[in-house]
Design a protein around this motif. Structure first.
Motif, PDB file in Angstrom:
ATOM      1  N   SER A 271     -21.402  71.222  -1.320  1.00 14.85           N
ATOM      2  CA  SER A 271     -22.005  72.570  -0.763  1.00 14.85           C
ATOM      3  C   SER A 271     -23.225  71.667   0.357  1.00 14.85           C
ATOM      4  N   TYR A 272     -23.690  72.481   1.285  1.00 10.42           N
ATOM      5  CA  TYR A 272     -24.683  71.690   2.247  1.00 10.42           C
ATOM      6  C   TYR A 272     -25.477  73.070   2.461  1.00 10.42           C
ATOM      7  N   VAL A 273     -26.823  72.434   3.033  1.00 11.59           N
ATOM      8  CA  VAL A 273     -27.643  73.434   3.394  1.00 11.59           C
ATOM      9  C   VAL A 273     -28.030  73.677   4.981  1.00 11.59           C
ATOM     10  N   SER A 274     -28.087  75.215   5.107  1.00 16.03           N
ATOM     11  CA  SER A 274     -27.966  75.553   6.498  1.00 16.03           C
ATOM     12  C   SER A 274     -29.693  76.205   6.574  1.00 16.03           C
ATOM     13  N   GLY A 275     -30.561  75.833   7.215  1.00 20.92           N
ATOM     14  CA  GLY A 275     -31.973  76.662   7.346  1.00 20.92           C
ATOM     15  C   GLY A 275     -32.287  76.438   5.759  1.00 20.92           C
ATOM     16  N   GLU A 276     -32.456  77.626   5.519  1.00 18.54           N
ATOM     17  CA  GLU A 276     -32.979  77.663   3.612  1.00 18.54           C
ATOM     18  C   GLU A 276     -31.771  78.171   2.910  1.00 18.54           C
ATOM     19  N   ALA A 277     -30.547  78.294   3.511  1.00 19.50           N
ATOM     20  CA  ALA A 277     -29.579  78.884   2.590  1.00 19.50           C
ATOM     21  C   ALA A 277     -28.742  77.747   1.937  1.00 19.50           C
ATOM     22  N   TYR A 278     -28.327  77.922   0.875  1.00 23.40           N
ATOM     23  CA  TYR A 278     -27.462  76.955   0.156  1.00 23.40           C
ATOM     24  C   TYR A 278     -25.944  77.280   0.204  1.00 23.40           C
ATOM     25  N   ILE A 279     -25.268  76.699   1.133  1.00 28.68           N
ATOM     26  CA  ILE A 279     -24.001  77.136   1.498  1.00 28.68           C
ATOM     27  C   ILE A 279     -22.759  76.452   0.858  1.00 28.68           C
ATOM     28  N   HIS A 280     -21.902  77.144  -0.114  1.00 25.93           N
ATOM     29  CA  HIS A 280     -21.218  76.626  -1.065  1.00 25.93           C
ATOM     30  C   HIS A 280     -19.583  76.248   0.203  1.00 25.93           C
ATOM     31  N   ASP A 281     -19.300  75.111   0.000  1.00 29.37           N
ATOM     32  CA  ASP A 281     -18.303  74.662   1.049  1.00 29.37           C
ATOM     33  C   ASP A 281     -16.881  74.674   0.428  1.00 29.37           C
ATOM     34  N   ILE A 282     -16.751  73.707  -0.200  1.00 27.82           N
ATOM     35  CA  ILE A 282     -15.382  73.234  -0.950  1.00 27.82           C
ATOM     36  C   ILE A 282     -15.468  73.059  -2.481  1.00 27.82           C
ATOM     37  N   HIS A 283     -14.825  73.989  -3.154  1.00 28.81           N
ATOM     38  CA  HIS A 283     -14.784  73.906  -4.523  1.00 28.81           C
ATOM     39  C   HIS A 283     -13.424  73.231  -5.079  1.00 28.81           C
ATOM     40  N   VAL A 284     -13.676  71.891  -5.924  1.00 30.19           N
ATOM     41  CA  VAL A 284     -12.531  71.528  -6.421  1.00 30.19           C
ATOM     42  C   VAL A 284     -12.291  72.241  -7.732  1.00 30.19           C
ATOM     43  N   ALA A 285     -11.550  72.955  -7.989  1.00 27.13           N
ATOM     44  CA  ALA A 285     -11.616  73.749  -9.375  1.00 27.13           C
ATOM     45  C   ALA A 285     -11.212  72.975 -10.544  1.00 27.13           C
ATOM     46  N   ASN A 286     -11.802  73.388 -11.787  1.00 22.25           N
ATOM     47  CA  ASN A 286     -11.072  72.930 -12.893  1.00 22.25           C
ATOM     48  C   ASN A 286      -9.874  73.284 -13.163  1.00 22.25           C
ATOM     49  N   VAL A 287      -8.827  72.207 -13.566  1.00 20.23           N
ATOM     50  CA  VAL A 287      -7.565  72.871 -13.725  1.00 20.23           C
ATOM     51  C   VAL A 287      -7.190  73.940 -14.493  1.00 20.23           C
ATOM     52  N   ALA A 288      -7.967  74.121 -15.445  1.00 20.93           N
ATOM     53  CA  ALA A 288      -7.749  75.248 -16.241  1.00 20.93           C
ATOM     54  C   ALA A 288      -7.507  76.507 -15.496  1.00 20.93           C
ATOM     55  N   PHE A 289      -8.281  76.859 -14.437  1.00 20.87           N
ATOM     56  CA  PHE A 289      -8.228  78.005 -13.896  1.00 20.87           C
ATOM     57  C   PHE A 289      -6.742  78.083 -12.883  1.00 20.87           C
ATOM     58  N   PHE A 290      -6.402  76.980 -12.509  1.00 22.47           N
ATOM     59  CA  PHE A 290      -5.287  77.268 -11.390  1.00 22.47           C
ATOM     60  C   PHE A 290      -4.006  76.330 -11.977  1.00 22.47           C
ATOM     61  N   ASN A 291      -4.222  75.344 -12.490  1.00 18.88           N
ATOM     62  CA  ASN A 291      -3.067  74.258 -12.399  1.00 18.88           C
ATOM     63  C   ASN A 291      -3.060  73.219 -13.691  1.00 18.88           C
ATOM     64  N   ASP A 292      -2.859  73.999 -14.745  1.00 15.86           N
ATOM     65  CA  ASP A 292      -2.936  73.105 -15.836  1.00 15.86           C
ATOM     66  C   ASP A 292      -1.395  73.048 -16.696  1.00 15.86           C
ATOM     67  N   GLU A 293      -0.483  73.192 -15.867  1.00 17.23           N
ATOM     68  CA  GLU A 293       0.797  73.036 -16.385  1.00 17.23           C
ATOM     69  C   GLU A 293       1.498  71.737 -15.678  1.00 17.23           C
ATOM     70  N   ILE A 294       1.989  70.802 -16.607  1.00 18.45           N
ATOM     71  CA  ILE A 294       2.289  69.460 -16.315  1.00 18.45           C
ATOM     72  C   ILE A 294       3.854  69.355 -15.769  1.00 18.45           C
ATOM     73  N   ASP A 295       4.277  68.508 -15.124  1.00 18.85           N
ATOM     74  CA  ASP A 295       5.707  68.565 -14.595  1.00 18.85           C
ATOM     75  C   ASP A 295       6.672  67.873 -15.784  1.00 18.85           C
ATOM     76  N   TYR A 296       7.063  68.717 -16.781  1.00 24.22           N
ATOM     77  CA  TYR A 296       7.880  68.467 -17.636  1.00 24.22           C
ATOM     78  C   TYR A 296       9.251  68.135 -17.268  1.00 24.22           C
ATOM     79  N   ASN A 297       9.576  69.000 -16.333  1.00 23.19           N
ATOM     80  CA  ASN A 297      10.992  68.971 -15.644  1.00 23.19           C
ATOM     81  C   ASN A 297      11.502  67.461 -15.333  1.00 23.19           C
ATOM     82  N   SER A 298      10.598  66.892 -14.472  1.00 23.84           N
ATOM     83  CA  SER A 298      11.075  65.537 -14.037  1.00 23.84           C
ATOM     84  C   SER A 298      10.154  64.257 -14.646  1.00 23.84           C
ATOM     85  N   GLN A 299       8.990  64.481 -15.317  1.00 17.01           N
ATOM     86  CA  GLN A 299       8.014  63.594 -15.410  1.00 17.01           C
ATOM     87  C   GLN A 299       7.889  63.162 -16.877  1.00 17.01           C
TER      88      GLN A 299
END
Length: 374
Positions: A271-299
């Motif tokens: 996040s970065y500060v713009s004036g007095e505002a606290y701006i959320h820029d990029i969020h690297v989300a916890n895998v549990a929310f989006f991508n917690d299934e591994i590649d069993y098929n090939s790995q």
């Protein structure tokens, strides 16, 4: 202040003046960054932000934690930061039947979202129209997956919204996640980053959410020329390319802005500060929310082979093996997950093999839905 800068340069660290946020190196890995105190914009005017972080900026923390609370979202937001547009792509409008159910979950769970489907020809036309400087790179790629990777960065930069591979399923509506962050880029499971690539964090470009014209997407487009001749898709346009350019982007932000890197149970936010505002820029989300299934098929075989004897392995590999073996018996998807990645790997199959399975037009799959095919 000058002496302080000379001192920090001597140790290869960056110190940006601040008094509210301290980042320290953790026991698990001395390069891991952890925020010890969260910045509160309501108590600061013209704030100065402190960051203490290694210049090579290699890893974040809290991307693999178990989540007990839902994805953070403001209660007073009126308009989404990320537009409600879903982008998916394929070579043509004819889709392998095994992906039908995946696509339907994405659209059915987000019935109020606009759906855009991009073919290769439409993608090239878009690049030619909006980014003609990229057209020679596009045409030079020897593998179609590289064009597919490049196209997802282009459509997110131009239109914003959600990009999802066709082997991604949706478990619930995406509405909640669009009001707090300008961009959300989930990492791959720790088993992938550590056991396959010996990396602490590997961002995944199969699932991305971003507002239009976001500078991280511009940075990715600018980075394509430098890797265009790389034979490995991962490095040329894929997740390693994404991760490397993300690190460079954050380094530049640290050098040119007042920036906070904050860790909590939902992930890591730049996040970065713009004036007095606290701006959320990029969020690297916890895998549990989006991508917690591994590649069993090939790995799966490689996972087990790597984890047979980890006594001499790095901390991150040992951690990944513990995670893999503990969850291998029964890997459960969190009830708070928005998406799951099924790792079909169409790009690893021959064109002839894929063509044998093409049997439905995307408009037929989504019959009755309002979609736009480019």
């Amino acid at each position: 202040m000058g002496a302080l800068r000379r001192k920090t340069a001597l140790f290869g660290f960056l110190l940006v003046v601040s008094s509210v946020t301290v980042l320290k190196l953790t026991d698990m890995n001395r390069r891991v960054i952890q925020t010890m105190q969260t910045f509160s914009p309501s108590t600061q005017s013209a704030p100065e932000i402190i960051l203490f972080v290694e210049l090579n900026m290699s890893v974040f923390q809290t991307t693999y934690s178990v989540v007990a609370e839902d994805f953070l979202a403001p209660t007073d937001a009126i308009r989404p930061l990320i537009p409600h547009i879903i982008h998916q792509t394929f070579e043509t409008v004819m889709i392998p039947s095994k992906l039908e159910s995946h696509i339907r979950t994405v659209v059915n769970m987000n019935a109020n979202w606009t759906y855009h489907f991009w073919t290769d020809n439409a993608g090239r036309n878009l690049v030619k129209e909006r980014h003609p400087n990229l057209l020679p790179i596009w045409d030079k790629y020897k593998r179609n997956i590289m064009r597919a990777d490049a196209l997802r960065y282009v459509v997110l930069y131009e239109f914003g919204g959600a990009y999802l591979d066709l082997d991604v399923v949706a478990y619930r509506s995406f509405n909640r996640i669009t009001y707090k962050y300008g961009c959300i880029i989930p990492p791959e499971p720790i088993e992938h980053s550590a056991l396959l690539y010996n990396m602490t964090v590997l961002l995944n470009n199969a699932i991305m959410f971003c507002q239009a014209k976001h500078p991280i997407m511009r940075a990715l487009l600018n980075g394509l020329e430098g890797t265009m001749n790389h034979k490995d898709v991962m490095y040329a346009t894929g997740p390693i390319f994404l991760t490397s350019n993300f690190k460079s982007y954050v380094k530049e932000c640290l050098l040119n802005k007042s920036v906070i890197i904050n860790n909590d149970n939902s992930g890591t936010t730049v996040s970065y500060v713009s004036g007095e505002a606290y701006i959320h820029d990029i969020h690297v989300a916890n895998v549990a929310f989006f991508n917690d299934e591994i590649d069993y098929n090939s790995q799966e075989k490689k996972f087990h082979t790597t984890c047979k004897n980890v006594s001499d392995s790095s901390d991150i590999v040992r951690q990944a093996c513990g995670h893999f073996l503990n969850k291998a018996v029964k890997r459960q998807i969190s009830p708070l997950a928005f998406t799951g990645h099924k790792w079909v790997h169409l790009w690893l199959r021959s064109k002839a093999e894929i063509q044998k399975k093409l049997n439905k037009n995307i408009s037929e799959i989504l019959s009755g839905k309002t979609i736009t095919i480019f």
